[in-house]
Design a protein around this motif. Sequence first.
Motif, PDB file in Angstrom:
ATOM      1  N   ALA A  60      -3.004   2.277   7.574  1.00  0.00           N
ATOM      2  CA  ALA A  60      -3.209   3.481   6.763  1.00  0.00           C
ATOM      3  C   ALA A  60      -4.156   4.447   7.458  1.00  0.00           C
ATOM      4  O   ALA A  60      -3.894   5.652   7.525  1.00  0.00           O
ATOM      5  N   GLN A  61      -5.244   3.925   7.993  1.00  0.00           N
ATOM      6  CA  GLN A  61      -6.204   4.790   8.674  1.00  0.00           C
ATOM      7  C   GLN A  61      -5.553   5.470   9.870  1.00  0.00           C
ATOM      8  O   GLN A  61      -5.718   6.673  10.068  1.00  0.00           O
ATOM      9  N   ASP A 119      -4.486  -7.441   4.253  1.00  0.00           N
ATOM     10  CA  ASP A 119      -5.219  -6.261   3.784  1.00  0.00           C
ATOM     11  C   ASP A 119      -5.861  -5.519   4.957  1.00  0.00           C
ATOM     12  O   ASP A 119      -5.846  -4.283   5.004  1.00  0.00           O
ATOM     13  N   ALA A 120      -6.411  -6.270   5.912  1.00  0.00           N
ATOM     14  CA  ALA A 120      -7.028  -5.632   7.084  1.00  0.00           C
ATOM     15  C   ALA A 120      -5.980  -4.856   7.888  1.00  0.00           C
ATOM     16  O   ALA A 120      -6.229  -3.728   8.330  1.00  0.00           O
ATOM     17  N   ARG A 169       0.857  -1.179   0.000  1.00  0.00           N
ATOM     18  CA  ARG A 169       0.000   0.000   0.000  1.00  0.00           C
ATOM     19  C   ARG A 169       0.892   1.226   0.000  1.00  0.00           C
ATOM     20  O   ARG A 169       1.943   1.223   0.636  1.00  0.00           O
ATOM     21  N   ASP A 205      -4.977  -1.730   5.903  1.00  0.00           N
ATOM     22  CA  ASP A 205      -6.053  -0.739   5.973  1.00  0.00           C
ATOM     23  C   ASP A 205      -6.036  -0.018   7.325  1.00  0.00           C
ATOM     24  O   ASP A 205      -6.150   1.202   7.389  1.00  0.00           O
TER      25      ASP A 205
END
Length: 172
Positions: free
Chosen positions: A164-165, A157-158, A31, A161
Amino acid sequence: MTQLTGADIPTSASDGGGPYPGPVTSITRSRTFSAPVSAVWEVLSDFGAISSWAPNVDHSCLLEHTGGVTAAGTTRRVQIGRNTLVERITEWSPPNVLAYAIEGLPRRLGGMSNRWVIATSGPATLVMLTSTVQIADNPVARAAERVVRRAMAKQSDAMLDGLAQRVESSRV
């Protein structure tokens, strides 16, 4: 303290399956973050606090660390649903690489590890997460490999994510 660029990303600390003898399967997810390497490293390097940003982790805490310093050998306890895992840092290279072995998974999975690599990518930061799991050398295990890889991708992916958040919302 050298910062990596996207072109400099090392693929592994060792050849082959890393710390595992025999067959392994790996999956890498990546990412791009609109935050500097230092902001991403700050969150990842707080090793006992993964539950504060990873939505798939219910609870986490440090078990062992030397003199308050996080480094290779540091362990944390991670609670995911009814499963309790222990994660031990195997590679620590601030601010670019964090790798850890995951203990406490079902025996049929063998060993598992995660390796985070953080690198500058132009004005942004590239974060790569490689998950590796040892697969038993038998037909049933090899058939289950596809299911294991899908589950690993979903978990990775979790975590990306959530990271990133956390990193990008703290910059606002």
